[in-house]
Design a protein around this motif. Structure first.
Motif, mmCIF file in Angstrom:
data_model
loop_
_atom_site.group_PDB
_atom_site.id
_atom_site.type_symbol
_atom_site.label_atom_id
_atom_site.label_comp_id
_atom_site.label_asym_id
_atom_site.label_seq_id
_atom_site.Cartn_x
_atom_site.Cartn_y
_atom_site.Cartn_z
ATOM 1 N N GLU A 1 95.678 80.685 75.858
ATOM 2 C CA GLU A 1 95.820 80.296 74.451
ATOM 3 C C GLU A 1 94.976 79.060 74.146
ATOM 4 N N ASP A 2 94.897 78.142 75.089
ATOM 5 C CA ASP A 2 94.074 76.930 74.910
ATOM 6 C C ASP A 2 92.599 77.305 74.785
ATOM 7 N N ASP A 3 92.143 78.238 75.617
ATOM 8 C CA ASP A 3 90.754 78.692 75.534
ATOM 9 C C ASP A 3 90.470 79.315 74.168
ATOM 10 N N GLN A 4 91.457 80.034 73.637
ATOM 11 C CA GLN A 4 91.291 80.663 72.327
ATOM 12 C C GLN A 4 91.066 79.611 71.242
ATOM 13 N N VAL A 5 91.889 78.581 71.240
ATOM 14 C CA VAL A 5 91.761 77.510 70.247
ATOM 15 C C VAL A 5 90.430 76.791 70.397
ATOM 16 N N GLU A 6 90.056 76.481 71.619
ATOM 17 C CA GLU A 6 88.794 75.767 71.859
ATOM 18 C C GLU A 6 87.588 76.602 71.446
ATOM 19 N N THR A 7 87.649 77.905 71.687
ATOM 20 C CA THR A 7 86.555 78.782 71.291
ATOM 21 C C THR A 7 86.397 78.808 69.776
ATOM 22 N N LEU A 8 87.516 78.887 69.062
ATOM 23 C CA LEU A 8 87.463 78.865 67.597
ATOM 24 C C LEU A 8 86.840 77.575 67.092
ATOM 25 N N LEU A 9 87.252 76.432 67.635
ATOM 26 C CA LEU A 9 86.718 75.141 67.193
ATOM 27 C C LEU A 9 85.216 75.043 67.439
ATOM 28 N N MET A 10 84.761 75.502 68.584
ATOM 29 C CA MET A 10 83.326 75.444 68.887
ATOM 30 C C MET A 10 82.523 76.325 67.925
ATOM 31 N N ARG A 11 83.064 77.471 67.605
ATOM 32 C CA ARG A 11 82.334 78.373 66.716
ATOM 33 C C ARG A 11 82.376 77.898 65.267
ATOM 34 N N LEU A 12 83.456 77.260 64.883
ATOM 35 C CA LEU A 12 83.485 76.629 63.556
ATOM 36 C C LEU A 12 82.395 75.570 63.456
ATOM 37 N N ALA A 13 82.236 74.802 64.522
ATOM 38 C CA ALA A 13 81.225 73.748 64.533
ATOM 39 C C ALA A 13 79.812 74.313 64.441
ATOM 40 N N ARG A 14 79.630 75.559 64.886
ATOM 41 C CA ARG A 14 78.306 76.193 64.853
ATOM 42 C C ARG A 14 78.060 76.979 63.569
ATOM 43 N N GLY A 15 79.053 76.973 62.657
ATOM 44 C CA GLY A 15 78.886 77.693 61.410
ATOM 45 C C GLY A 15 78.977 79.195 61.560
ATOM 46 N N SER A 16 79.764 79.688 62.517
ATOM 47 C CA SER A 16 79.872 81.127 62.754
ATOM 48 C C SER A 16 80.532 81.844 61.583
ATOM 49 N N GLY A 17 80.189 83.118 61.428
ATOM 50 C CA GLY A 17 80.815 83.959 60.423
ATOM 51 C C GLY A 17 82.021 84.669 61.002
ATOM 52 N N ILE A 18 82.406 85.788 60.356
ATOM 53 C CA ILE A 18 83.619 86.501 60.763
ATOM 54 C C ILE A 18 83.561 86.915 62.231
ATOM 55 N N ASP A 19 82.428 87.464 62.666
ATOM 56 C CA ASP A 19 82.340 87.951 64.040
ATOM 57 C C ASP A 19 82.600 86.838 65.050
ATOM 58 N N GLY A 20 82.021 85.660 64.803
ATOM 59 C CA GLY A 20 82.194 84.546 65.728
ATOM 60 C C GLY A 20 83.595 83.969 65.700
ATOM 61 N N LEU A 21 84.204 83.946 64.514
ATOM 62 C CA LEU A 21 85.518 83.325 64.365
ATOM 63 C C LEU A 21 86.652 84.226 64.846
#
Length: 424
Positions: free
Chosen positions: A128-148
């Motif tokens: 679950e921690d990896d999931q949250v961290e992955t979301l934060l990193m992709r938000l920082a990169r400006g990811s769209g739906i696929d990335g988020l």
């Protein structure tokens, strides 16, 4: 911080998670590094799956001297549990981003090992921690739906089912359970190194919680993005079935699939087509796709992302693998206990009589040594990128070009079933 839960719920939630993973008697591959998450994965798997059906692999990247001790820890625990354990060494070529190269090298090793052992499912210890961290990193990169969408519990990659049964469990819960069970694990010091994006995301999370971006809210965002992504993937699959035809390792895209104006489905299908034919996990940039398709519609033959796009009948285009973009693979006869074959270019599996020092690569100019290649009914450039078997400078087999010599070549997963499945 995660909510403290009863430790017996760790096993209960794990058991619930794996109930949806497939038949309980199927063989399972386990990716185990020696860290707390992967050790918990192996130990929990051994409680709910027959040990004889579990196979563990550890990758030594050669980057930290401590890694050998961590892998030795895995070996001891695997032996105690009765689990077959393999170790694969990976060496960085010194080019590109080290972390990205290590991830790709790790996956390639796991994939090849799984296919050689006829394993169709591999479990990973993402939490679950990896999931949250992955979301934060992709938000920082400006990811769209696929990335988020971050990570799905179950995905497909290179013809393998990837399962993450710990996504509903926190890192703290797993370590508390390991401590209660008196099970040892190793701590990787790089997990606290702020040079890495994931570590910085982890450190930032405490501050974000004060703004209301709690673990619960972030996981809700992932859930919403995954629902939207699934709808888009289903629409793209339906569109692809109507407008894309697979011809061995090539794709024939009808005129409707070339209109990348505003609709999501044609864009998604075109990007997936280049990724599948080019044997890549990432898709070309949208601007590059637009330009490439525009040129092909005007009658040009153009390359992009390891692919060749060329016009064909009735306004359609053929997308082929570029032979020059492939790499060779070597299979030794000394690889005892494995099927007679090799996984090549991420899409093909070749089977046949293995001899010492065989090389597997694109046929290339060897097509001239295949007198019946025209009978295949596909362009010469397509056959040049098809798999072949060599011994030194001598062509042994080119199954798709009519030279079999007891060898066969098959696509591991076809375009429609793999490109629009939930993928990494």
């Amino acid at each position: 911080m995660p909510v403290n839960r009863p430790l017996d719920s760790v096993e209960a939630r794990f058991q619930t998670a794996i109930a949806a993973s497939g038949k309980s008697d199927q063989a399972i591959g386990l990716a185990v590094s020696g860290g707390g998450d992967s050790i918990a994965l192996m130990q929990l798997a051994a409680r709910f799956r027959p040990a004889g059906k579990l196979f563990a692999i550890s990758i030594d990247h050669g980057l930290r001297p401590e890694a050998k001790d961590e892998i030795a820890l895995v070996a001891v625990q695997a032996m105690t549990l009765g689990i077959d354990h393999a170790v694969v060494n990976w060496t960085w070529a010194g080019k590109g981003n080290l972390q990205a190269a290590a991830r790709e090298g790790r996956w390639a090793a796991v994939r090849d090992w799984a296919l050689m052992h006829d394993l169709r499912t591999v479990w990973f210890g993402h939490t679950e921690d990896d999931q949250v961290e992955t979301l934060l990193m992709r938000l920082a990169r400006g990811s769209g739906i696929d990335g988020l969408t971050a990570m799905y519990p179950m995905t497909q990659r290179d013809g393998l089912q990837v399962f993450r049964p710990l996504l509903g469990l926190s890192r703290a819960d797993l370590r508390a359970w390991l401590t209660q069970q008196k099970i040892t694990w190793a701590e990787d010091p790089s997990n606290e190194d702020p040079r890495f994006d994931r570590v910085r995301a982890r450190q930032m999370f405490a501050q974000l919680e004060t703004l209301g971006m709690t673990r619960k809210r972030l996981l809700q965002t992932v859930d919403h993005m995954q629902a939207a992504h699934l709808s888009l993937q289903e629409a793209a699959l339906g569109f692809a079935k109507l407008h894309v035809r697979q011809d061995a390792g090539d794709l024939i895209l009808a005129p409707a699939a070339l209109d990348l104006g505003k609709a999501d489905a044609p864009r998604r299908v075109m990007a997936a087509a280049f990724a599948w034919v080019g044997s890549r996990n990432y898709r070309p940039r949208f601007e590059q796709l637009l330009e490439t398709v525009a040129q092909a519609r005007k009658g040009a033959t153009i390359t992009l992302g390891g692919c060749i796009m060329t016009p064909c009948e009735a306004g359609a285009v053929r997308l082929m693998r570029e032979a020059a973009a492939t790499t060779s693979a070597v299979r030794l006869q000394s690889d005892a206990g494995r099927p007679l074959g090799v996984f090549w270019d991420k899409r093909w599996f070749l089977e046949g009589p293995v001899h010492d020092d065989l090389t597997f690569k694109a046929l290339g100019s060897g097509v001239k040594e295949c007198p019946d290649w025209r009978d295949a009914g596909v362009p010469r450039a397509s056959l040049m990128a098809s798999p072949s078997v060599w011994q030194g400078g001598r062509l042994i087999a080119a199954p798709l070009a009519g030279l079999s010599n007891e060898w066969s070549a098959r696509i591991v997963a076809d375009f429609h079933t793999s490109a629009f499945a939930i993928e990494d």
